[in-house]
Design an enzyme around this catalytic site. Structure first.
Site, PDB file in Angstrom:
ATOM      1  N   ARG A  69      90.068 -22.138 -21.945  1.00  0.00           N
ATOM      2  CA  ARG A  69      91.316 -22.721 -21.447  1.00  0.00           C
ATOM      3  C   ARG A  69      91.932 -23.747 -22.390  1.00  0.00           C
ATOM      4  O   ARG A  69      93.119 -24.013 -22.320  1.00  0.00           O
ATOM      5  CB  ARG A  69      91.106 -23.251 -20.029  1.00  0.00           C
ATOM      6  CG  ARG A  69      90.900 -22.059 -19.056  1.00  0.00           C
ATOM      7  CD  ARG A  69      90.542 -22.473 -17.660  1.00  0.00           C
ATOM      8  NE  ARG A  69      89.259 -23.131 -17.540  1.00  0.00           N
ATOM      9  CZ  ARG A  69      88.098 -22.508 -17.349  1.00  0.00           C
ATOM     10  NH1 ARG A  69      88.061 -21.207 -17.262  1.00  0.00           N
ATOM     11  NH2 ARG A  69      86.987 -23.186 -17.243  1.00  0.00           N
ATOM     12  N   GLU A 106      72.990 -27.772 -17.954  1.00  0.00           N
ATOM     13  CA  GLU A 106      72.109 -28.083 -16.826  1.00  0.00           C
ATOM     14  C   GLU A 106      70.891 -27.150 -16.816  1.00  0.00           C
ATOM     15  O   GLU A 106      69.798 -27.531 -16.444  1.00  0.00           O
ATOM     16  CB  GLU A 106      72.926 -27.916 -15.548  1.00  0.00           C
ATOM     17  CG  GLU A 106      72.187 -28.172 -14.270  1.00  0.00           C
ATOM     18  CD  GLU A 106      73.071 -27.943 -13.056  1.00  0.00           C
ATOM     19  OE1 GLU A 106      72.520 -27.970 -11.957  1.00  0.00           O
ATOM     20  OE2 GLU A 106      74.289 -27.727 -13.211  1.00  0.00           O
TER      21      GLU A 106
END
Length: 182
Positions: A69, A106
């Site tokens: 994006r 993560e």
């Protein structure tokens, strides 16, 4: 630069054009969907205009957009301020020689890459993405550019998820955001 009232009006339009999708891509996530912003020509224009107003005249020669994006917002900003656009891509997406930077996720690690020679030592860069969450990708982009002696002037995002404290990971690098998704 536009008056404060005009800026507030534009920010409100941008914020209202962003759709929030609960539980995507997994339960508990409130996904900030910028595709609806892109469907609103005035809100999209306001977004680009606010970034251009901030960076015009700042001697920025590189706008580095993070996949994917950042590729939407970066090129029109780069054109408007007279800078080149450099894509920062996921691994194995760029042909030719690349330089890469690994960063922690993560659940593991990932990398971003850019072409060798896309930037030169001493250039001044803006790093752009749609959203900052934990800050890992922005930090990787900063590190990658600084490894080749580019001065990262600022990072810019349309949306910030402040509860994830990504801004804190950027150290002394300034971050400019239009909308806080609090």
């Amino acid at each position: 630069m536009a008056s404060e009232d005009a800026q507030d009006h534009r920010i409100a339009r941008i914020s209202s054009a962003i759709r929030v999708i609960p539980d995507f891509p997994k339960p508990g996530i409130m996904f900030q969907d910028i595709t609806t912003l892109l469907l609103d020509p005035q809100a999209f224009k306001d977004t680009i205009d606010l970034f251009v107003e901030r960076y015009k005249g700042k001697n920025i020669s590189v706008v580095a957009g993070i996949e994917a994006r950042g590729f939407i917002f970066g090129p029109p900003i780069a054109l408007a301020i007279g800078a080149k656009f450099v894509p920062m891509r996921k691994p194995n997406k760029l042909p030719g020689a690349v330089i890469s930077q690994e960063y922690a996720l993560e659940y593991g690690t990932d990398k971003i890459e850019m072409h060798v020679g896309a930037v030169q030592a001493g250039e001044r860069a803006l790093v752009i993405d749609d959203l900052i969450a934990t800050g890992g990708t922005l930090c990787a982009a900063i590190n990658l550019l600084e490894r080749v002696e580019v001065d990262v002037v600022e990072c810019a995002c349309v949306i910030e998820l402040p509860e994830l404290k990504g801004r804190d990971r950027l150290g002394d690098k300034p971050l400019f955001v239009l909308v806080s998704a609090a």
